[in-house]
Scaffold this motif. Structure first.
Motif, PDB file in Angstrom:
ATOM      1  N   THR A   1      20.023 -57.931  93.201  1.00 56.07           N
ATOM      2  CA  THR A   1      19.614 -57.131  92.049  1.00 56.07           C
ATOM      3  C   THR A   1      18.791 -55.946  92.527  1.00 56.07           C
ATOM      4  O   THR A   1      18.117 -56.010  93.556  1.00 56.07           O
ATOM      5  CB  THR A   1      18.791 -57.960  91.044  1.00 56.07           C
ATOM      6  N   ALA A   2      18.874 -54.871  91.787  1.00 56.45           N
ATOM      7  CA  ALA A   2      18.131 -53.657  92.129  1.00 56.45           C
ATOM      8  C   ALA A   2      17.409 -53.153  90.893  1.00 56.45           C
ATOM      9  O   ALA A   2      17.975 -53.117  89.797  1.00 56.45           O
ATOM     10  CB  ALA A   2      19.069 -52.581  92.664  1.00 56.45           C
ATOM     11  N   GLU A   3      16.171 -52.797  91.082  1.00 54.31           N
ATOM     12  CA  GLU A   3      15.410 -52.142  90.027  1.00 54.31           C
ATOM     13  C   GLU A   3      15.452 -50.645  90.294  1.00 54.31           C
ATOM     14  O   GLU A   3      14.967 -50.179  91.329  1.00 54.31           O
ATOM     15  CB  GLU A   3      13.961 -52.637  90.017  1.00 54.31           C
ATOM     16  N   LEU A   4      16.075 -49.897  89.392  1.00 58.45           N
ATOM     17  CA  LEU A   4      16.081 -48.447  89.465  1.00 58.45           C
ATOM     18  C   LEU A   4      15.004 -47.917  88.523  1.00 58.45           C
ATOM     19  O   LEU A   4      14.433 -48.675  87.731  1.00 58.45           O
ATOM     20  CB  LEU A   4      17.454 -47.903  89.083  1.00 58.45           C
ATOM     21  N   ASP A   5      14.731 -46.625  88.589  1.00 53.53           N
ATOM     22  CA  ASP A   5      13.692 -46.101  87.702  1.00 53.53           C
ATOM     23  C   ASP A   5      14.158 -46.067  86.249  1.00 53.53           C
ATOM     24  O   ASP A   5      13.372 -45.829  85.345  1.00 53.53           O
ATOM     25  CB  ASP A   5      13.229 -44.713  88.153  1.00 53.53           C
ATOM     26  N   THR A   6      15.453 -46.345  86.016  1.00 57.57           N
ATOM     27  CA  THR A   6      15.980 -46.342  84.655  1.00 57.57           C
ATOM     28  C   THR A   6      16.327 -47.737  84.144  1.00 57.57           C
ATOM     29  O   THR A   6      16.718 -47.884  82.980  1.00 57.57           O
ATOM     30  CB  THR A   6      17.243 -45.472  84.576  1.00 57.57           C
ATOM     31  N   GLY A   7      16.211 -48.768  84.987  1.00 58.52           N
ATOM     32  CA  GLY A   7      16.533 -50.113  84.542  1.00 58.52           C
ATOM     33  C   GLY A   7      16.947 -51.018  85.687  1.00 58.52           C
ATOM     34  O   GLY A   7      16.806 -50.650  86.863  1.00 58.52           O
ATOM     35  N   SER A   8      17.460 -52.197  85.336  1.00 55.87           N
ATOM     36  CA  SER A   8      17.873 -53.199  86.320  1.00 55.87           C
ATOM     37  C   SER A   8      19.383 -53.167  86.494  1.00 55.87           C
ATOM     38  O   SER A   8      20.127 -53.005  85.532  1.00 55.87           O
ATOM     39  CB  SER A   8      17.445 -54.603  85.864  1.00 55.87           C
ATOM     40  N   TRP A   9      19.806 -53.398  87.723  1.00 54.82           N
ATOM     41  CA  TRP A   9      21.207 -53.277  88.100  1.00 54.82           C
ATOM     42  C   TRP A   9      21.569 -54.502  88.918  1.00 54.82           C
ATOM     43  O   TRP A   9      20.805 -54.910  89.791  1.00 54.82           O
ATOM     44  CB  TRP A   9      21.351 -52.003  88.911  1.00 54.82           C
ATOM     45  N   VAL A  10      22.710 -55.123  88.659  1.00 55.97           N
ATOM     46  CA  VAL A  10      23.088 -56.372  89.313  1.00 55.97           C
ATOM     47  C   VAL A  10      24.390 -56.190  90.082  1.00 55.97           C
ATOM     48  O   VAL A  10      25.358 -55.633  89.557  1.00 55.97           O
ATOM     49  CB  VAL A  10      23.255 -57.508  88.293  1.00 55.97           C
ATOM     50  N   VAL A  11      24.403 -56.671  91.336  1.00 56.34           N
ATOM     51  CA  VAL A  11      25.617 -56.707  92.145  1.00 56.34           C
ATOM     52  C   VAL A  11      25.943 -58.181  92.388  1.00 56.34           C
ATOM     53  O   VAL A  11      25.340 -58.817  93.256  1.00 56.34           O
ATOM     54  CB  VAL A  11      25.454 -55.961  93.480  1.00 56.34           C
ATOM     55  N   PRO A  12      26.866 -58.760  91.626  1.00 58.14           N
ATOM     56  CA  PRO A  12      27.184 -60.183  91.784  1.00 58.14           C
ATOM     57  C   PRO A  12      28.160 -60.419  92.934  1.00 58.14           C
ATOM     58  O   PRO A  12      28.613 -59.469  93.591  1.00 58.14           O
ATOM     59  CB  PRO A  12      27.817 -60.546  90.441  1.00 58.14           C
ATOM     60  N   ALA A  13      28.480 -61.677  93.170  1.00 57.29           N
ATOM     61  CA  ALA A  13      29.433 -62.046  94.212  1.00 57.29           C
ATOM     62  C   ALA A  13      30.766 -61.342  94.000  1.00 57.29           C
ATOM     63  O   ALA A  13      31.186 -61.086  92.875  1.00 57.29           O
ATOM     64  CB  ALA A  13      29.629 -63.554  94.228  1.00 57.29           C
ATOM     65  N   ARG A  14      31.408 -60.992  95.128  1.00 56.33           N
ATOM     66  CA  ARG A  14      32.714 -60.334  95.148  1.00 56.33           C
ATOM     67  C   ARG A  14      32.655 -58.920  94.574  1.00 56.33           C
ATOM     68  O   ARG A  14      33.625 -58.436  93.981  1.00 56.33           O
ATOM     69  CB  ARG A  14      33.770 -61.195  94.430  1.00 56.33           C
ATOM     70  N   HIS A  15      31.502 -58.278  94.774  1.00 52.20           N
ATOM     71  CA  HIS A  15      31.335 -56.897  94.359  1.00 52.20           C
ATOM     72  C   HIS A  15      30.602 -56.111  95.451  1.00 52.20           C
ATOM     73  O   HIS A  15      29.966 -56.679  96.335  1.00 52.20           O
ATOM     74  CB  HIS A  15      30.549 -56.791  93.045  1.00 52.20           C
ATOM     75  N   ILE A  16      30.697 -54.785  95.362  1.00 48.70           N
ATOM     76  CA  ILE A  16      30.030 -53.879  96.292  1.00 48.70           C
ATOM     77  C   ILE A  16      29.177 -52.920  95.485  1.00 48.70           C
ATOM     78  O   ILE A  16      29.647 -52.311  94.514  1.00 48.70           O
ATOM     79  CB  ILE A  16      31.037 -53.070  97.129  1.00 48.70           C
ATOM     80  N   GLY A  17      27.919 -52.776  95.857  1.00 53.16           N
ATOM     81  CA  GLY A  17      27.039 -51.808  95.225  1.00 53.16           C
ATOM     82  C   GLY A  17      26.810 -50.621  96.141  1.00 53.16           C
ATOM     83  O   GLY A  17      26.710 -50.780  97.370  1.00 53.16           O
TER      84      GLY A  17
END
Length: 261
Positions: free
Chosen positions: A49-65
């Protein structure tokens, strides 16, 4: 860019890329920071998971962020996360999007990342000072594969008004909270209509949609930690396991049991 987010350098010796290969070390960044390099997070298992200055962002299994150079973020690598974290020198980054993006991890992109992972890493393997023509072509193929493998990101935008921020933080801390829209309107001192209008204006989502995404974000985290589907459904406040499974399947196109495998 605010002064509290100084631009840091992850690659110190001029190499074109730096790779942290699986298993990824569980860690949590508490403060936003920026890197001059771009970052690819390829998640084979678990979740980041990533906290950006605009909100939270999730990279689950079988994905690329993808985090472009200079984007402020704070990353959390949850337990049992597997995959690769690749830092790319800025001159290579124009191949990739200028905004944070999530892609599906396909068989081809996974194979390419396995090949790229041997170019160099933190374990002492030498990385070339410059990429060879074949390596450049492999990156080009990876980018072409990512372009045709977009995925809908699980993004939890945060409102800007202090009273709405407090409300959303309460929901994130306890996704099982069952307060109704009228209950929240009374708590924040607004009418039902006013709360609905302001929340959508600041987040682009209805409060109901936002709560569903908050629950799904927490579901991914709990499943990656090994919680059972029944326990996750209970912790998130669902009245039945079947209701949770339906909501999860609608969001991700697979059941929570399939995701946890």
């Amino acid at each position: 860019m605010p002064a509290e987010y100084p631009l840091q350098r992850r690659i110190q010796d001029g190499r074109p890329l730096l790779i942290n290969a699986e298993p990824l070390q569980s860690r949590s960044d508490d403060t936003l920071h920026r890197y001059r390099e771009g970052q690819l997070w390829a998640v084979r298992g678990g979740v980041i998971t990533a906290e950006l200055d605009t909100g939270s962002w999730v990279v689950p299994a079988r994905h690329i962020g993808w985090i472009p150079p200079g984007v402020a973020h704070a990353a959390r690598v949850h337990e049992a996360a597997k995959g690769w974290m690749i830092y790319l020198r800025p001159d290579i980054c124009p191949l990739f999007p200028v905004t944070p993006t999530v892609f599906a991890l396909t068989a081809l992109s996974s194979a390419l990342l396995e090949r790229i992972a041997v170019w160099g890493n933190d374990a002492g393997h030498e990385s070339p000072a410059e990429l060879t023509p074949p390596q450049h072509r492999q990156l080009d193929v990876l980018f072409d594969e990512l372009k045709i493998s977009p995925a809908t990101p699980l993004f939890l935008p945060m409102p800007s008004s202090p009273h709405l921020v407090g409300m959303t933080l309460t929901i994130v801390a306890d996704p099982a909270n069952k307060l109704s829209l009228d209950d929240w309107a009374r708590r924040v001192g607004m009418s039902r209509r006013g709360l609905t209008r302001h929340f959508r204006a600041e987040t682009g989502m209805s409060l109901m949609q936002w709560r569903i995404v908050a629950r799904m974000k927490r579901a991914l985290e709990l499943l990656s930690q090994g919680d059972t589907v029944n326990r996750v459904a209970k912790r998130l406040g669902y009245d039945s396991v079947s209701t949770f499974i339906s909501a999860f399947s609608a969001q991700f196109g697979m059941t929570p049991g399939m995701y946890a495998v």
